[in-house]
Design a protein around this motif. Structure first.
Motif, PDB file in Angstrom:
ATOM      1  N   THR A  35      64.157  47.187 -39.351  1.00  0.00           N
ATOM      2  CA  THR A  35      62.729  47.527 -38.022  1.00  0.00           C
ATOM      3  C   THR A  35      62.319  46.754 -38.071  1.00  0.00           C
ATOM      4  OG1 THR A  35      63.749  50.003 -38.957  1.00  0.00           O
ATOM      5  CG2 THR A  35      62.186  49.863 -36.803  1.00  0.00           C
ATOM      6  N   ARG A  36      61.490  46.896 -38.708  1.00  0.00           N
ATOM      7  CA  ARG A  36      59.874  45.234 -38.831  1.00  0.00           C
ATOM      8  C   ARG A  36      60.505  44.464 -38.591  1.00  0.00           C
ATOM      9  NH1 ARG A  36      54.843  47.100 -40.497  1.00  0.00           N
ATOM     10  NH2 ARG A  36      54.907  44.770 -41.499  1.00  0.00           N
ATOM     11  N   ILE A  37      61.331  44.286 -39.195  1.00  0.00           N
ATOM     12  CA  ILE A  37      61.649  42.509 -38.380  1.00  0.00           C
ATOM     13  C   ILE A  37      62.036  42.527 -37.526  1.00  0.00           C
ATOM     14  CG2 ILE A  37      63.963  41.994 -39.188  1.00  0.00           C
ATOM     15  CD1 ILE A  37      63.751  39.266 -39.858  1.00  0.00           C
ATOM     16  N   LYS A  38      62.796  43.299 -36.909  1.00  0.00           N
ATOM     17  CA  LYS A  38      63.366  43.797 -34.785  1.00  0.00           C
ATOM     18  C   LYS A  38      61.936  43.315 -34.100  1.00  0.00           C
ATOM     19  CE  LYS A  38      68.257  45.600 -35.877  1.00  0.00           C
ATOM     20  NZ  LYS A  38      68.318  46.405 -35.220  1.00  0.00           N
ATOM     21  N   ILE A  39      60.698  43.974 -34.942  1.00  0.00           N
ATOM     22  CA  ILE A  39      59.789  44.844 -33.480  1.00  0.00           C
ATOM     23  C   ILE A  39      58.977  42.855 -33.336  1.00  0.00           C
ATOM     24  CG2 ILE A  39      57.867  45.815 -33.515  1.00  0.00           C
ATOM     25  CD1 ILE A  39      59.186  47.851 -34.722  1.00  0.00           C
ATOM     26  N   LEU A  40      59.039  42.655 -34.245  1.00  0.00           N
ATOM     27  CA  LEU A  40      57.891  41.119 -35.180  1.00  0.00           C
ATOM     28  C   LEU A  40      58.830  40.368 -34.783  1.00  0.00           C
ATOM     29  CD1 LEU A  40      57.659  41.542 -38.967  1.00  0.00           C
ATOM     30  CD2 LEU A  40      56.173  41.274 -37.396  1.00  0.00           C
ATOM     31  N   PHE A  41      60.335  40.192 -34.058  1.00  0.00           N
ATOM     32  CA  PHE A  41      60.333  39.362 -34.052  1.00  0.00           C
ATOM     33  C   PHE A  41      60.541  38.988 -32.078  1.00  0.00           C
ATOM     34  CE2 PHE A  41      64.892  38.594 -36.261  1.00  0.00           C
ATOM     35  CZ  PHE A  41      63.860  37.845 -36.986  1.00  0.00           C
ATOM     36  N   LYS A  42      60.138  40.395 -31.617  1.00  0.00           N
ATOM     37  CA  LYS A  42      60.106  41.050 -30.328  1.00  0.00           C
ATOM     38  C   LYS A  42      58.671  40.606 -29.499  1.00  0.00           C
ATOM     39  CE  LYS A  42      63.042  44.917 -29.296  1.00  0.00           C
ATOM     40  NZ  LYS A  42      63.402  46.414 -29.433  1.00  0.00           N
ATOM     41  N   LEU A  43      57.306  40.794 -30.483  1.00  0.00           N
ATOM     42  CA  LEU A  43      56.023  40.922 -30.709  1.00  0.00           C
ATOM     43  C   LEU A  43      55.951  38.878 -30.184  1.00  0.00           C
ATOM     44  CD1 LEU A  43      54.514  43.384 -32.954  1.00  0.00           C
ATOM     45  CD2 LEU A  43      53.590  42.923 -30.517  1.00  0.00           C
ATOM     46  N   SER A  44      56.779  38.234 -31.139  1.00  0.00           N
ATOM     47  CA  SER A  44      56.429  36.407 -31.374  1.00  0.00           C
ATOM     48  C   SER A  44      57.032  36.161 -29.884  1.00  0.00           C
ATOM     49  CB  SER A  44      57.064  36.461 -32.567  1.00  0.00           C
ATOM     50  OG  SER A  44      57.131  35.163 -32.341  1.00  0.00           O
ATOM     51  N   LEU A  56      52.939  33.052 -33.431  1.00  0.00           N
ATOM     52  CA  LEU A  56      53.001  31.706 -34.374  1.00  0.00           C
ATOM     53  C   LEU A  56      52.941  33.549 -35.584  1.00  0.00           C
ATOM     54  CD1 LEU A  56      53.561  29.679 -35.862  1.00  0.00           C
ATOM     55  CD2 LEU A  56      51.127  29.130 -36.171  1.00  0.00           C
ATOM     56  N   ASN A  57      51.612  33.731 -35.525  1.00  0.00           N
ATOM     57  CA  ASN A  57      51.840  35.054 -37.257  1.00  0.00           C
ATOM     58  C   ASN A  57      52.430  35.860 -36.833  1.00  0.00           C
ATOM     59  OD1 ASN A  57      50.216  36.396 -38.899  1.00  0.00           O
ATOM     60  ND2 ASN A  57      49.478  38.058 -37.069  1.00  0.00           N
ATOM     61  N   TYR A  58      53.342  36.744 -35.861  1.00  0.00           N
ATOM     62  CA  TYR A  58      54.479  37.665 -36.221  1.00  0.00           C
ATOM     63  C   TYR A  58      55.272  37.007 -37.158  1.00  0.00           C
ATOM     64  CZ  TYR A  58      51.579  40.580 -34.310  1.00  0.00           C
ATOM     65  OH  TYR A  58      49.855  41.735 -33.543  1.00  0.00           O
ATOM     66  N   ALA A  59      55.391  35.344 -36.224  1.00  0.00           N
ATOM     67  CA  ALA A  59      56.862  34.919 -35.809  1.00  0.00           C
ATOM     68  C   ALA A  59      57.370  34.436 -37.840  1.00  0.00           C
ATOM     69  CB  ALA A  59      57.358  33.959 -35.586  1.00  0.00           C
ATOM     70  N   ARG A  60      56.209  34.439 -38.529  1.00  0.00           N
ATOM     71  CA  ARG A  60      55.639  33.908 -39.827  1.00  0.00           C
ATOM     72  C   ARG A  60      55.620  34.923 -40.867  1.00  0.00           C
ATOM     73  NH1 ARG A  60      51.030  29.328 -39.770  1.00  0.00           N
ATOM     74  NH2 ARG A  60      52.602  27.606 -39.477  1.00  0.00           N
ATOM     75  N   GLN A  61      55.323  36.542 -40.234  1.00  0.00           N
ATOM     76  CA  GLN A  61      55.587  37.981 -40.962  1.00  0.00           C
ATOM     77  C   GLN A  61      57.758  37.890 -41.055  1.00  0.00           C
ATOM     78  OE1 GLN A  61      53.272  40.628 -39.909  1.00  0.00           O
ATOM     79  NE2 GLN A  61      51.992  39.479 -39.055  1.00  0.00           N
ATOM     80  N   ALA A  62      57.897  37.494 -40.063  1.00  0.00           N
ATOM     81  CA  ALA A  62      59.448  37.706 -40.222  1.00  0.00           C
ATOM     82  C   ALA A  62      60.390  37.238 -41.160  1.00  0.00           C
ATOM     83  CB  ALA A  62      59.611  37.693 -38.137  1.00  0.00           C
ATOM     84  N   LEU A  63      59.828  36.000 -40.909  1.00  0.00           N
ATOM     85  CA  LEU A  63      60.533  34.825 -41.668  1.00  0.00           C
ATOM     86  C   LEU A  63      60.384  35.200 -43.327  1.00  0.00           C
ATOM     87  CD1 LEU A  63      62.040  31.828 -41.938  1.00  0.00           C
ATOM     88  CD2 LEU A  63      59.594  30.862 -42.480  1.00  0.00           C
ATOM     89  N   SER A  64      59.300  36.037 -43.791  1.00  0.00           N
ATOM     90  CA  SER A  64      58.680  35.829 -45.108  1.00  0.00           C
ATOM     91  C   SER A  64      59.639  37.379 -45.148  1.00  0.00           C
ATOM     92  CB  SER A  64      57.131  36.681 -45.543  1.00  0.00           C
ATOM     93  OG  SER A  64      56.779  35.950 -45.000  1.00  0.00           O
ATOM     94  N   ILE A  65      60.635  38.517 -44.102  1.00  0.00           N
ATOM     95  CA  ILE A  65      60.818  39.532 -44.298  1.00  0.00           C
ATOM     96  C   ILE A  65      62.244  39.256 -44.975  1.00  0.00           C
ATOM     97  CG2 ILE A  65      61.789  42.110 -43.634  1.00  0.00           C
ATOM     98  CD1 ILE A  65      59.149  41.927 -42.034  1.00  0.00           C
ATOM     99  N   ALA A  66      62.937  38.092 -44.209  1.00  0.00           N
ATOM    100  CA  ALA A  66      64.039  37.141 -44.057  1.00  0.00           C
ATOM    101  C   ALA A  66      65.016  37.124 -45.060  1.00  0.00           C
ATOM    102  CB  ALA A  66      64.582  36.089 -42.761  1.00  0.00           C
TER     103      ALA A  66
END
Length: 734
Positions: A35-44, A56-66
């Motif tokens: 759920t978090r990664i989907k929201i991070l993608f939308k925020l980015s 950029l910050n949110y996209a990097r957080q998404a990369l870490s989860i992936a």
């Protein structure tokens, strides 16, 4: 209308902020990584333009989860979003690096959607780097994949991106074709934001082809679409483009409004590439209207932005714009310095449309410096670029017609051989063309020298003829000027105040009257009749000579109503003048005459009473009452109909009896004061501001009130042109 648009724009920005806040709230409450990664993608994605650092910050957080979950599809998407954030930060090399990383993972997993997205993003980035052939190449790759799907939005996006790259490469026919295909694909998707991009692309094509009215039509459609759909990026883009179109159409008031709006929105977005574009646009506007100080201010901002992000073509434009603006303002030393700096990078510009502008600007600079030989040299370069643009357009159009997007893999080898043959044939043809062009250029140069020599021999006779022509023109101008001055004398005679009015009112009145031109379409009329004083403030169709002729007709009809018909009630007078206006003007039989008319506020003062009778045709009466030192403004509304024009000849004008106590003041006025553009942002003074000002000065003497209004008007107008005739009448019951 402009106030409404401002509110809508503010709402768009607020809506975007609320959406991001809502997503943040969801993120804080999310329990699972999926759920978090989907929201991070939308925020980015949501914040990519408004706050690229946060995106950029949110996209990097998404990369870490992936990476933690070993989800390659999400990893490719996160890398793409990081590339997108760098794109909006104008860090294009880093952007391409992340797109390529995303592409590698997508290819390894045969993820066609992610592959086409990466191709698409790389194509956009190459366009921003002025590498248009590479941009077109990648967008064609993306389109080839998307044509094999049922996703019409993605197909439309690829057609749009191809169209935009073709525009930048000056291949307008192909650009228009792609934009129209995109628009057709979106016919059944009225909410799709890509529709505004199609409108913008079509507008750009027409703008480059100098069809400014058609360009403006598409830009305004896109602007309104963006407002309806709360799209701040779209509003930003269309504000600049609408402003540019109005500038080319010489509608400078509208151009100023939209370009300043674009500056405000772009500076908030922090998209430096876009900021540079907008600064160049508004700088050109100020240069065109002769405000070189403001032009230089914005060109310097563009120069700073493009120096920081390293855009060669636009940087050359900014420096050469500075050179031209300093030269036009009389500062030759600084102008020459910027010219030298612009020349140092001019030939490295790849965007042919920008190069065309650069060479034209250099030629103009040399012309301003009196270096005609260098000016001629760069005009030749300008012509060479124009020829190149035409050739590129034609060749690519023919090539496009000979191929299709759905080439099968097994035909690639044959197609490659065919292309090599075509390239060889084209190179031979191109060599022949170059030789022919050189021969043609040499011939043209010889012909030019001949004409210059012949012109030199004929200079003496030409100068004599020119001198005679100037004498004739000056004589005609003098006759026209004398006629206008004579019209002014007639108008002034008609505006003369009766002695009985001055005796009655003494120092309890003022008339602020500022014609836009020598003669005016606004007029005041004051008439004494049977111990009554009739006072009117009127605004006729037009200003200058046409307006003054209408004003003379208006005064004549008012006099006729009172002196011949014996009318004293303002409502009856206006009804008579309306009928008489229509009869007189309809006799001409022209459509324009049938539309002509006037707005007017008319009151009747009886010296023996404190009652004023009032009627208005689209113009109100304002009454300032002093109640225990509290000054309040009361508006007596007019009838919503003009005198003449399309108003029915049987129109009845509402009558008002207004009690004006001792010390109270009445104001009659036209719309010229409130419609004046100026201030810090070149906006209208507007009626609201006038409503606030009148009570604040009503305690002053009438002379002081006039001075205060005139001072406020001149300060607001500043160096801008007066847009209309100005008339305000103040009457105090002393």
């Amino acid at each position: 209308m402009k106030i409404l648009l401002f509110v809508l724009i503010t709402h768009s920005a607020t809506a975007q902020t609320k959406k991001a806040d809502s997503l943040l709230s969801e993120l804080n409450n999310a329990k699972y990584d999926s759920t978090r990664i989907k929201i991070l993608f939308k925020l980015s994605f949501e914040l990519r333009a408004a706050n690229s650092d946060q995106a950029l910050n949110y996209a990097r957080q998404a990369l870490s989860i992936a990476k933690e979950t070993n989800n390659k599809k999400d990893e490719a998407k996160a890398l793409n979003n990081i590339g997108l954030a760098f794109f909006y930060k104008s860090e294009y090399d880093r952007s391409i690096s992340y797109y390529n990383s995303s592409l590698t993972i997508a290819m390894a997993n045969s993820d066609s959607a992610a592959i086409s997205l990466a191709y698409n993003q790389i194509g956009n980035t190459y366009k921003s780097l002025d590498n248009f052939p590479r941009s077109i190449e990648y967008h064609k790759k993306a389109l080839a994949i998307r044509l094999g799907t049922t996703d019409t939005i993605s197909m439309a996006q690829s057609y749009l991106n191809l169209g935009n790259s073709y525009v930048k490469n000056s291949q307008y026919e192909l650009a228009l074709k792609n934009f129209l295909v995109a628009l057709d694909l979106l016919a059944f998707r009225p909410e799709a934001i890509e529709k505004s991009s199609s409108m913008n692309g079509i507008g750009n094509v027409y703008l480059y082809q100098k069809n400014y009215k058609k360009a403006l039509s598409y830009y305004i459609q896109g602007y309104n679409f963006s407002i309806r759909n709360d799209d701040p990026r779209g509003i930003n883009t269309f504000s600049m483009n609408v402003g540019n179109a109005y500038r080319f159409l010489k509608n400078y008031d509208s151009a100023s409004y939209y370009l300043h709006q674009a500056v405000d929105l772009t500076e908030k977005s922090k998209n430096k590439g876009k900021m540079g574009e907008v600064y160049i646009a508004i700088s050109s506007f100020y240069e065109e209207i002769g405000r070189y100080d403001k032009a230089i201010e914005f060109s310097k901002k563009a120069n700073d932005v493009y120096t920081e992000i390293g855009f060669t073509g636009p940087l050359a434009q900014a420096r050469l714009a500075l050179a031209q603006q300093f030269l036009k303002s009389g500062n030759k030393e600084t102008g020459a310095r910027y010219l030298k700096e612009g020349l140092a990078i001019a030939d490295s510009v790849k965007d042919k449309q920008i190069l065309l502008s650069v060479y034209q600007c250099i030629a103009q600079c040399y012309n301003l410096l009196g270096n005609n030989l260098s000016a001629f040299k760069y005009m030749e370069k300008t012509m060479a670029v124009q020829d190149s643009l035409y050739t590129t357009n034609s060749i690519e159009a023919i090539s496009q017609m000979q191929s299709t997007f759905d080439i099968k893999s097994k035909e690639n080898e044959i197609e490659l051989l065919n292309k090599e043959k075509q390239i060889s044939e084209f190179q031979i043809s191109r060599q022949k063309t170059i030789i022919s062009s050189l021969i043609g250029s040499a011939f043209l140069f010889t012909l030019l020298v001949f004409f210059i020599y012949r012109g030199y021999k004929k200079t003496k006779n030409a100068n004599l003829a020119l001198s005679h022509a100037y004498e004739q023109i000056n004589e005609k101008n003098k006759n026209i000027s004398d006629s206008i001055l004579y019209a002014k004398n007639i108008q002034n005679a008609l505006l003369k105040l009766p002695s009985s009015f001055e005796k009655l009112m003494k120092e309890n009145y003022f008339i602020l009257y500022k014609p836009k031109d020598v003669v005016s379409g606004d007029f005041y009329w004051i008439e004494e009749y049977n111990n009554m004083i009739l006072v009117a403030a009127a605004d006729c169709t037009g200003h200058g000579v046409p307006g003054s002729l209408m004003s003379m007709l208006g005064i004549e009809k008012l006099k006729q109503a009172v002196r011949e018909k014996g009318l004293t009630d303002p409502g009856d007078i206006l009804s008579f003048v309306n009928r008489s206006f229509k009869e007189t003007l309809s006799a001409s039989g022209t459509e324009t005459a049938l539309r002509d008319g006037m707005d007017i506020a008319l009151c009747c003062i009886e010296s023996a009473t404190d009652i004023i009778r009032f009627s208005g045709a689209n113009r109100p009466l304002w009454l300032i009452e002093d109640n225990d030192n509290q000054r309040t403004l009361k508006e007596i509304k007019p009838t919503k109909a003009a005198i003449g024009g399309f108003t029915d000849e049987k129109q009845v004008f509402e009558k008002h009896d207004v009690l004006v106590n001792k010390g109270s003041t009445v104001y009659l006025f036209t719309d010229g004061f409130s419609d004046q553009f100026g201030g810090d942002h070149n906006k209208k003074f507007n009626l609201k501001r006038l409503r606030e000002m009148i009570p604040s000065i009503s305690h002053l003497t009438m002379k002081e009130q006039k001075e205060a209004l005139e001072k406020a008007f001149n300060k607001w107008k500043g160096d801008y042109e007066q847009v209309d005739d100005v008339l305000i009448i103040g009457l105090r019951n002393g």
